[in-house]
Design an enzyme around this catalytic site. Sequence first.
Site, mmCIF file in Angstrom:
data_model
loop_
_atom_site.group_PDB
_atom_site.id
_atom_site.type_symbol
_atom_site.label_atom_id
_atom_site.label_comp_id
_atom_site.label_asym_id
_atom_site.label_seq_id
_atom_site.Cartn_x
_atom_site.Cartn_y
_atom_site.Cartn_z
ATOM 1 N N ARG A 40 0.825 -1.219 0.000
ATOM 2 C CA ARG A 40 0.000 0.000 0.000
ATOM 3 C C ARG A 40 0.857 1.266 0.000
ATOM 4 O O ARG A 40 0.433 2.300 -0.527
ATOM 5 C CB ARG A 40 -0.936 -0.005 1.209
ATOM 6 C CG ARG A 40 -2.127 -0.923 0.989
ATOM 7 C CD ARG A 40 -2.971 -1.049 2.222
ATOM 8 N NE ARG A 40 -4.280 -1.614 1.906
ATOM 9 C CZ ARG A 40 -5.111 -2.088 2.811
ATOM 10 N NH1 ARG A 40 -4.786 -2.061 4.096
ATOM 11 N NH2 ARG A 40 -6.273 -2.588 2.453
ATOM 12 N N LYS A 212 -12.486 -10.887 8.677
ATOM 13 C CA LYS A 212 -13.514 -9.881 9.019
ATOM 14 C C LYS A 212 -14.883 -10.464 8.680
ATOM 15 O O LYS A 212 -15.572 -10.027 7.763
ATOM 16 C CB LYS A 212 -13.268 -8.597 8.234
ATOM 17 C CG LYS A 212 -12.055 -7.831 8.735
ATOM 18 C CD LYS A 212 -11.850 -6.594 7.895
ATOM 19 C CE LYS A 212 -10.449 -6.047 8.037
ATOM 20 N NZ LYS A 212 -10.028 -5.301 6.829
ATOM 21 N N GLY A 365 -5.988 -6.012 1.798
ATOM 22 C CA GLY A 365 -4.605 -5.828 2.235
ATOM 23 C C GLY A 365 -3.915 -7.152 2.498
ATOM 24 O O GLY A 365 -2.786 -7.386 2.035
ATOM 25 N N GLY A 389 -12.506 -4.400 1.693
ATOM 26 C CA GLY A 389 -13.881 -4.004 1.981
ATOM 27 C C GLY A 389 -14.421 -3.061 0.914
ATOM 28 O O GLY A 389 -15.562 -3.194 0.466
HETATM 29 P P1 ADP Z 1 -8.220 -8.896 3.615
HETATM 30 O O1 ADP Z 1 -7.273 -7.950 4.301
HETATM 31 O O2 ADP Z 1 -7.593 -9.555 2.423
HETATM 32 O O3 ADP Z 1 -9.542 -8.258 3.310
HETATM 33 P P2 ADP Z 1 -9.038 -9.979 6.157
HETATM 34 O O4 ADP Z 1 -8.447 -8.795 6.807
HETATM 35 O O5 ADP Z 1 -10.505 -10.162 6.240
HETATM 36 O O6 ADP Z 1 -8.548 -10.086 4.635
HETATM 37 O O7 ADP Z 1 -8.437 -11.315 6.793
HETATM 38 C C1 ADP Z 1 -7.073 -11.634 6.726
HETATM 39 C C2 ADP Z 1 -6.685 -12.476 7.894
HETATM 40 O O8 ADP Z 1 -7.549 -13.594 8.009
HETATM 41 C C3 ADP Z 1 -5.292 -13.042 7.767
HETATM 42 O O9 ADP Z 1 -4.465 -12.378 8.676
HETATM 43 C C4 ADP Z 1 -5.464 -14.532 8.113
HETATM 44 O O10 ADP Z 1 -4.507 -15.000 9.017
HETATM 45 C C5 ADP Z 1 -6.840 -14.561 8.720
HETATM 46 N N1 ADP Z 1 -7.494 -15.875 8.615
HETATM 47 C C6 ADP Z 1 -7.712 -16.620 7.519
HETATM 48 N N2 ADP Z 1 -8.276 -17.802 7.823
HETATM 49 C C7 ADP Z 1 -8.420 -17.816 9.153
HETATM 50 C C8 ADP Z 1 -8.923 -18.778 10.101
HETATM 51 N N3 ADP Z 1 -9.381 -19.959 9.694
HETATM 52 N N4 ADP Z 1 -8.901 -18.444 11.402
HETATM 53 C C9 ADP Z 1 -8.426 -17.256 11.819
HETATM 54 N N5 ADP Z 1 -7.938 -16.313 10.988
HETATM 55 C C10 ADP Z 1 -7.930 -16.592 9.678
HETATM 56 MG MG MG Z 2 -7.130 -7.281 6.315
#
Ligand code: ADP
Ligand code: MG
Length: 409
Positions: A40, A212, A365, A389
């Site tokens: 970023r 999330k 991210g 998001g």
């Molecule tokens: P993004 O930033 O791509 O939108 P999120 O912030 O929603 O994604 O989620 C990313 C996080 O989700 C990562 O740090 C990952 O470790 C976590 N994650 C993925 N699968 C699981 C799981 N089964 N249990 C807990 N955390 C998880």
């Molecule tokens: Mg994230």
Amino acid sequence: MGIKSLDELLSEGVAGRGVLVRSDLNVPLDGDGTITDPGRIIASVPTLKALSDAGAKVVVAAHLGRPKGQPDPKFSLAPVAAALGEKLGRHVQLAADVVGSDALARSEGLTDGDILLLENIRFDARETSKDDAERISLAKALSELVRAPDGAAGAFVSDGFGVVHRKQASVFDIAGLLPHYAGTLVATEIKVLEKLAEAGGRPYAVVLGGSKVSDKLAVIENLATKADSLVIGGGMCFTFLAAQGFSVGSSLLEEGMIETCRKLLDTYGDVLHLPVDIVVAEKFSADSPPETVAAEQIPDTKMGLDIGPESVKRFTALLSNAKTIFWNGPMGVFEFPAFAAGTKGVAEAIIAATVKGAFSVVGGGDSAAAVRQLGLPEDGFSHISTGGGASLEYLEGTELPGIQVLEQS
Ligand code: ADP
Ligand code: MG
């Protein structure tokens, strides 16, 4: 009345003028405060560099993590200021506060081309306040930082794509107070997502994961009506498994959404695809021994940290003939090598589909960070978005407040 571009601002002439830029510098940090993925920051450079080169006095507002509306050294932008300076090849000052005496003094001392980064904007509770008046009072203070000594107003450039879905002071309210423009990152992201939203290429597959859960569950219904298949992994999947009546041990679970998930499964059962096997462990830790179990047999004492190999195989088959793919959210805790295979496998399937001509976008991210950390080629995807998001809400068809406000003069 379209959105004004950065080029339009530059052609008005910005030498000596104060320009407030909202950037998205919310990068992942490890336990020692080291930046683990500078994506970023790199994506924010073109707009800042163009303004600085043109002689603007650049004031940057950005957030890091989710501090609780007050200063917290853990969330200081200090490491970000250093990294940004390095990528820009010029010094970036960091104010000790958001809109306090240090920010004010430093902004008054700026000379043409200087860049000042304000401390984490979320150290000020007004940034995310639900109260319009509170947010506007912070926006006013921000606008003062770019006001010329003769009283002339500065300008606002919205370049933090990852936050344009937020109705926040430095994203939304500020645009009501200053002449406003979209930075190059925001403009590029919108263009790609427009293309994705209009993409006629079918089948259209959406892959959702990450942590999330409640944010993302909210968009599923809408996406399920648009996509041909919706593949669910990551922390998202356990609420669905629970909705099917399975026990999910100590996995991430959004109890309040179980009923919603049940209804989604009833209505969109043939669009939604859940993992059939899960990699579980005792603890949320890199060295907790992994074990693969059937999705309906998660032991009570264990938590699901990745999707299993059979799930990867099925998801890969689904994705192999897709012509349009949107992926947001890692399939597992990819930061721990023992739980990274699901994310890697699905990412490879998307890359393979892209090679065969699919239009693919990765948003989020952590998803973008996963691509780089797992050593996957960034150019294996049609586009890697900085916003998770924001891109989800855009694809869902929701009006993004931070974009909407730029459309008004
Ligand atoms: P993004 O930033 O791509 O939108 P999120 O912030 O929603 O994604 O989620 C990313 C996080 O989700 C990562 O740090 C990952 O470790 C976590 N994650 C993925 N699968 C699981 C799981 N089964 N249990 C807990 N955390 C998880
Ligand atoms: Mg994230």
